[in-house]
Design a protein around this motif. Sequence first.
Motif, PDB file in Angstrom:
ATOM      1  N   UNK A 168       0.814  -1.212   0.000  1.00 60.58           N
ATOM      2  CA  UNK A 168       0.000   0.000   0.000  1.00 60.58           C
ATOM      3  C   UNK A 168       0.845   1.258   0.000  1.00 60.58           C
ATOM      4  N   UNK A 169       2.084   1.164   0.464  1.00 62.47           N
ATOM      5  CA  UNK A 169       2.940   2.342   0.582  1.00 62.47           C
ATOM      6  C   UNK A 169       4.109   2.372  -0.398  1.00 62.47           C
ATOM      7  N   UNK A 170       4.558   1.219  -0.841  1.00 62.15           N
ATOM      8  CA  UNK A 170       5.808   1.135  -1.610  1.00 62.15           C
ATOM      9  C   UNK A 170       5.564   0.752  -3.064  1.00 62.15           C
ATOM     10  N   UNK A 171       6.148   1.530  -3.972  1.00 57.93           N
ATOM     11  CA  UNK A 171       6.130   1.232  -5.405  1.00 57.93           C
ATOM     12  C   UNK A 171       7.558   1.176  -5.911  1.00 57.93           C
ATOM     13  N   UNK A 216      16.767   2.393 -11.782  1.00 62.39           N
ATOM     14  CA  UNK A 216      15.951   1.796 -10.730  1.00 62.39           C
ATOM     15  C   UNK A 216      15.347   2.902  -9.879  1.00 62.39           C
ATOM     16  N   UNK A 217      14.105   2.719  -9.431  1.00 61.31           N
ATOM     17  CA  UNK A 217      13.480   3.745  -8.615  1.00 61.31           C
ATOM     18  C   UNK A 217      12.506   3.181  -7.604  1.00 61.31           C
ATOM     19  N   UNK A 218      12.238   3.968  -6.560  1.00 62.41           N
ATOM     20  CA  UNK A 218      11.221   3.613  -5.582  1.00 62.41           C
ATOM     21  C   UNK A 218      10.470   4.856  -5.144  1.00 62.41           C
ATOM     22  N   UNK A 219       9.236   4.654  -4.748  1.00 65.01           N
ATOM     23  CA  UNK A 219       8.372   5.711  -4.238  1.00 65.01           C
ATOM     24  C   UNK A 219       7.717   5.159  -2.978  1.00 65.01           C
ATOM     25  N   UNK A 220       7.906   5.862  -1.846  1.00 67.81           N
ATOM     26  CA  UNK A 220       7.403   5.363  -0.567  1.00 67.81           C
ATOM     27  C   UNK A 220       6.526   6.426   0.080  1.00 67.81           C
ATOM     28  N   UNK A 221       5.261   6.082   0.341  1.00 67.51           N
ATOM     29  CA  UNK A 221       4.339   6.985   1.010  1.00 67.51           C
ATOM     30  C   UNK A 221       4.475   6.793   2.514  1.00 67.51           C
ATOM     31  N   UNK A 222       5.331   7.617   3.112  1.00 67.69           N
ATOM     32  CA  UNK A 222       5.621   7.470   4.542  1.00 67.69           C
ATOM     33  C   UNK A 222       4.424   7.831   5.403  1.00 67.69           C
ATOM     34  N   UNK A 223       3.601   8.770   4.927  1.00 69.55           N
ATOM     35  CA  UNK A 223       2.403   9.204   5.641  1.00 69.55           C
ATOM     36  C   UNK A 223       1.509   9.918   4.640  1.00 69.55           C
ATOM     37  N   UNK A 224       0.293  10.303   5.030  1.00 68.26           N
ATOM     38  CA  UNK A 224      -0.536  11.049   4.078  1.00 68.26           C
ATOM     39  C   UNK A 224       0.099  12.360   3.618  1.00 68.26           C
ATOM     40  N   UNK A 225       1.014  12.911   4.416  1.00 64.22           N
ATOM     41  CA  UNK A 225       1.650  14.176   4.056  1.00 64.22           C
ATOM     42  C   UNK A 225       2.983  13.994   3.330  1.00 64.22           C
ATOM     43  N   UNK A 226       3.715  12.944   3.659  1.00 61.60           N
ATOM     44  CA  UNK A 226       5.090  12.787   3.175  1.00 61.60           C
ATOM     45  C   UNK A 226       5.219  11.632   2.185  1.00 61.60           C
ATOM     46  N   UNK A 227       5.926  11.922   1.080  1.00 65.06           N
ATOM     47  CA  UNK A 227       6.297  10.903   0.095  1.00 65.06           C
ATOM     48  C   UNK A 227       7.799  10.985  -0.137  1.00 65.06           C
TER      49      UNK A 227
END
Length: 420
Positions: A168-171, A216-227
Amino acid sequence: MITAFTRGIASCALLGASLLAAPAQATNGYFANGYGGQSKGMAGAGVAVPTGVLGMAQNPATGVRVGNSAGLCLTTFAPNRDVRIQPGGPLTPGTHSSHNDVFVIPCGGANWALDDRSSLGLFVFANGGMNTEFDTNFFAGLGAGSSPVGVNLEQAFITVNYARQVSDRLTLGISPILAVQRFQAQGLQAFSGLSVSPNDVTNRGHDWSTGFGLNLGLLFEASPEWTLGAAYRNKIQMSEFSRYKGLFADGGEFDIPAMLTLGAAYTPRAAPDWTITAEYQRIYFGSVDAIANSSAPPGGPLGGANGVGFGWQDVDVWRLAAIWRKSDQLTLRSGVSYSTEFIGNSGDVVINTIAPATPQWHLSAGGTYRINDRWAFTFSYTHAFSNSFWGNNPALTGAPQDVRIRMKQHEIATGLSYRW
């Protein structure tokens, strides 16, 4: 979808050919400061926020957020470059300006959502490039030299992009890359006597080089405010420029440096229409001998294993940008970036007269106007502030003759995107 995918492949192939018909923009060293109008409107930011199809060149993991989308972009790049040489040596004194000062560069691609958690993209972008042409050959006083004097380096990347949301948080994202570059040098006869292969230094026409790399890349939604975002493109081993094996170190090698980018984006709960993003990027110019080897003594001969290079060091780039979603139709962007000095030794200024990529500060602004539910128009303007370096190299010129290299840039990027 098959028809759309086939058309996407054909479009990218045509764009790749177009990109090699004109030099790409040179900002941070010879790396482009962002890809596509959305990123360029934020001074190159885009590793922690999606910036459309071309944004996948910065972070492959953003593909899932891009969804079903296609885009074409056009950048008008106007560099102003000159070399000032003081009297007192064999180099021709005065101020010499390169008259190649306006270039138009296309880019584009498409992205397809495979399901709710994965996507496949195909796009073409320009990494960077250099094109100079001085009517006066200021090196002729060293012994020989035809006019004009200058170099032309063109690079294009054809990229397939796969992104997958693994939680849910990591792409995560991965992009295999086909890199193609073309090079030409003119008027450098004065340096033939310093080469291990004197007949392969200059005026040999265009030569081609290819190689394969991986982003290579990653996107992590640490919280509703922070990516949080991160991307790493490896050093791309390119085939040799055999026609210029007497110019570039290691017999004509000119590999493409690795690049690491880390970033964060903050969208406050109290003001959800705003996003602030900051990035750090490191470009590893120092890992490529042809770029990094110094022209100051002690150095090997041109084309040799420790041959003379441009004396570039690793560059650190810092970016700060903002996005304001003013309405459902209009999104505005702005950003500023700063890069550290690429020349580590003032003695290397002389050799960099043929490619004076000096700017350090960039200021950008732009926006996207949504025409309807499917079509959108993006625009941006970037100003690279004038910057100069002074130096001399008696070992190369025979006298401590002071030389200044200077550049400033204007860049306008436009783009048209389509969603389905």
